[in-house]
Design an enzyme around this catalytic site. Sequence first.
Site, PDB file in Angstrom:
ATOM      1  N   GLU A 104       0.839  -1.202   0.000  1.00 23.41           N
ATOM      2  CA  GLU A 104       0.000   0.000   0.000  1.00 23.41           C
ATOM      3  C   GLU A 104       0.868   1.245   0.000  1.00 23.41           C
ATOM      4  O   GLU A 104       1.972   1.228   0.553  1.00 23.41           O
ATOM      5  CB  GLU A 104      -0.862   0.034   1.271  1.00 23.41           C
ATOM      6  CG  GLU A 104      -2.200  -0.644   1.137  1.00 23.41           C
ATOM      7  CD  GLU A 104      -3.257   0.249   0.518  1.00 23.41           C
ATOM      8  OE1 GLU A 104      -2.911   1.196  -0.215  1.00 23.41           O
ATOM      9  OE2 GLU A 104      -4.431  -0.015   0.741  1.00 23.41           O
ATOM     10  N   ASP A 105       0.357   2.324  -0.565  1.00 25.98           N
ATOM     11  CA  ASP A 105       1.057   3.596  -0.473  1.00 25.98           C
ATOM     12  C   ASP A 105       0.881   4.195   0.916  1.00 25.98           C
ATOM     13  O   ASP A 105       1.827   4.654   1.533  1.00 25.98           O
ATOM     14  CB  ASP A 105       0.588   4.576  -1.554  1.00 25.98           C
ATOM     15  CG  ASP A 105      -0.919   4.803  -1.566  1.00 25.98           C
ATOM     16  OD1 ASP A 105      -1.669   4.090  -0.856  1.00 25.98           O
ATOM     17  OD2 ASP A 105      -1.373   5.706  -2.302  1.00 25.98           O
ATOM     18  N   ASP A 108      -4.435   4.862   6.301  1.00 25.78           N
ATOM     19  CA  ASP A 108      -4.898   5.867   7.255  1.00 25.78           C
ATOM     20  C   ASP A 108      -6.065   5.319   8.075  1.00 25.78           C
ATOM     21  O   ASP A 108      -5.834   4.748   9.121  1.00 25.78           O
ATOM     22  CB  ASP A 108      -5.172   7.217   6.604  1.00 25.78           C
ATOM     23  CG  ASP A 108      -6.053   7.149   5.372  1.00 25.78           C
ATOM     24  OD1 ASP A 108      -6.779   6.171   5.173  1.00 25.78           O
ATOM     25  OD2 ASP A 108      -6.027   8.117   4.588  1.00 25.78           O
ATOM     26  N   LYS A 136      -0.618   6.091   9.186  1.00 32.20           N
ATOM     27  CA  LYS A 136      -1.123   7.192  10.009  1.00 32.20           C
ATOM     28  C   LYS A 136      -1.761   6.610  11.277  1.00 32.20           C
ATOM     29  O   LYS A 136      -2.963   6.341  11.300  1.00 32.20           O
ATOM     30  CB  LYS A 136      -2.165   8.001   9.235  1.00 32.20           C
ATOM     31  CG  LYS A 136      -1.627   8.793   8.072  1.00 32.20           C
ATOM     32  CD  LYS A 136      -2.754   9.617   7.446  1.00 32.20           C
ATOM     33  CE  LYS A 136      -2.250  10.570   6.401  1.00 32.20           C
ATOM     34  NZ  LYS A 136      -3.343  11.423   5.887  1.00 32.20           N
ATOM     35  N   PHE A 157      -2.466  15.721   4.939  1.00 29.77           N
ATOM     36  CA  PHE A 157      -2.720  15.242   3.582  1.00 29.77           C
ATOM     37  C   PHE A 157      -1.452  15.439   2.771  1.00 29.77           C
ATOM     38  O   PHE A 157      -0.906  16.542   2.709  1.00 29.77           O
ATOM     39  CB  PHE A 157      -3.886  15.998   2.943  1.00 29.77           C
ATOM     40  CG  PHE A 157      -4.210  15.483   1.569  1.00 29.77           C
ATOM     41  CD1 PHE A 157      -4.931  14.306   1.414  1.00 29.77           C
ATOM     42  CD2 PHE A 157      -3.766  16.150   0.439  1.00 29.77           C
ATOM     43  CE1 PHE A 157      -5.214  13.807   0.144  1.00 29.77           C
ATOM     44  CE2 PHE A 157      -4.048  15.663  -0.836  1.00 29.77           C
ATOM     45  CZ  PHE A 157      -4.764  14.488  -0.969  1.00 29.77           C
ATOM     46  N   ILE A 158      -0.964  14.358   2.150  1.00 25.80           N
ATOM     47  CA  ILE A 158       0.294  14.405   1.417  1.00 25.80           C
ATOM     48  C   ILE A 158       0.108  13.965  -0.032  1.00 25.80           C
ATOM     49  O   ILE A 158      -0.834  13.234  -0.352  1.00 25.80           O
ATOM     50  CB  ILE A 158       1.381  13.543   2.091  1.00 25.80           C
ATOM     51  CG1 ILE A 158       0.940  12.076   2.206  1.00 25.80           C
ATOM     52  CG2 ILE A 158       1.752  14.135   3.452  1.00 25.80           C
ATOM     53  CD1 ILE A 158       2.016  11.137   2.748  1.00 25.80           C
ATOM     54  N   ASP A 164      -1.678  11.147  -4.729  1.00 27.16           N
ATOM     55  CA  ASP A 164      -2.201  12.240  -5.550  1.00 27.16           C
ATOM     56  C   ASP A 164      -3.211  13.110  -4.818  1.00 27.16           C
ATOM     57  O   ASP A 164      -3.737  12.745  -3.766  1.00 27.16           O
ATOM     58  CB  ASP A 164      -2.893  11.664  -6.787  1.00 27.16           C
ATOM     59  CG  ASP A 164      -4.213  10.993  -6.440  1.00 27.16           C
ATOM     60  OD1 ASP A 164      -5.269  11.440  -6.930  1.00 27.16           O
ATOM     61  OD2 ASP A 164      -4.207  10.020  -5.653  1.00 27.16           O
ATOM     62  N   ARG A 170       1.252  12.593  -8.532  1.00 30.87           N
ATOM     63  CA  ARG A 170       1.788  11.238  -8.391  1.00 30.87           C
ATOM     64  C   ARG A 170       3.252  11.131  -8.826  1.00 30.87           C
ATOM     65  O   ARG A 170       4.010  10.350  -8.277  1.00 30.87           O
ATOM     66  CB  ARG A 170       0.977  10.239  -9.218  1.00 30.87           C
ATOM     67  CG  ARG A 170      -0.396   9.967  -8.703  1.00 30.87           C
ATOM     68  CD  ARG A 170      -1.024   8.791  -9.450  1.00 30.87           C
ATOM     69  NE  ARG A 170      -2.455   8.716  -9.255  1.00 30.87           N
ATOM     70  CZ  ARG A 170      -3.047   8.198  -8.185  1.00 30.87           C
ATOM     71  NH1 ARG A 170      -2.319   7.720  -7.207  1.00 30.87           N
ATOM     72  NH2 ARG A 170      -4.354   8.159  -8.093  1.00 30.87           N
TER      73      ARG A 170
END
Length: 180
Positions: A104-105, A108, A136, A157-158, A164, A170
């Site tokens: 996973e990227d 959260d 997170k 938020f990143i 994205d 991205r």
Amino acid sequence: MKDIIKLHDKKFKIMIPAEKIDEAVTAVADRINADYAGCPTPLFVGVLNGSFMFMSDLIKKIDFNNELSFVKLASYEGTSSTGEVKSLIGLNGSIEGRHVIVVEDIVDTGESIEHMMRDLQARRPASVEVCTLFFKPGSYRKQVPIKYRAMEIGNEFIVGYGLDYDQLGRSLKDIYVVTE
């Protein structure tokens, strides 16, 4: 690298440079290499679209035979989670008896990973673990263990390195955080 960028209606500033990301990817790859040494061809399952850069860099640092696949889930609109997970593309082959590592990227709230783990466990793999670039802990609401965490961050938020804001950002090699 630009210190401030604009995507759609928001400005972002640099938060994590590419060098720090690479160090974190190397460290998590080292843990996976140690844990899966001798396992018969584990399967890495990347969650699109966000994980593509992390998955690519991670796999380059894996030193055992493996296979790759991808799934696509959606749970975000704009800068927040919708709370609803949609499966857009899934696994085609059997994973029964296989060791699976979900890549996973970012994890959260945990909605997407919980949804995916239910689906994967129903397919009777030998094991399933989660590897995420960003975790997170302040947002996480589920019980699925996240064994491989490259980096922990706050609730900001990143974007960048695969993540994205409404499909922009991205391709950035660094991580940026929203400023407004």
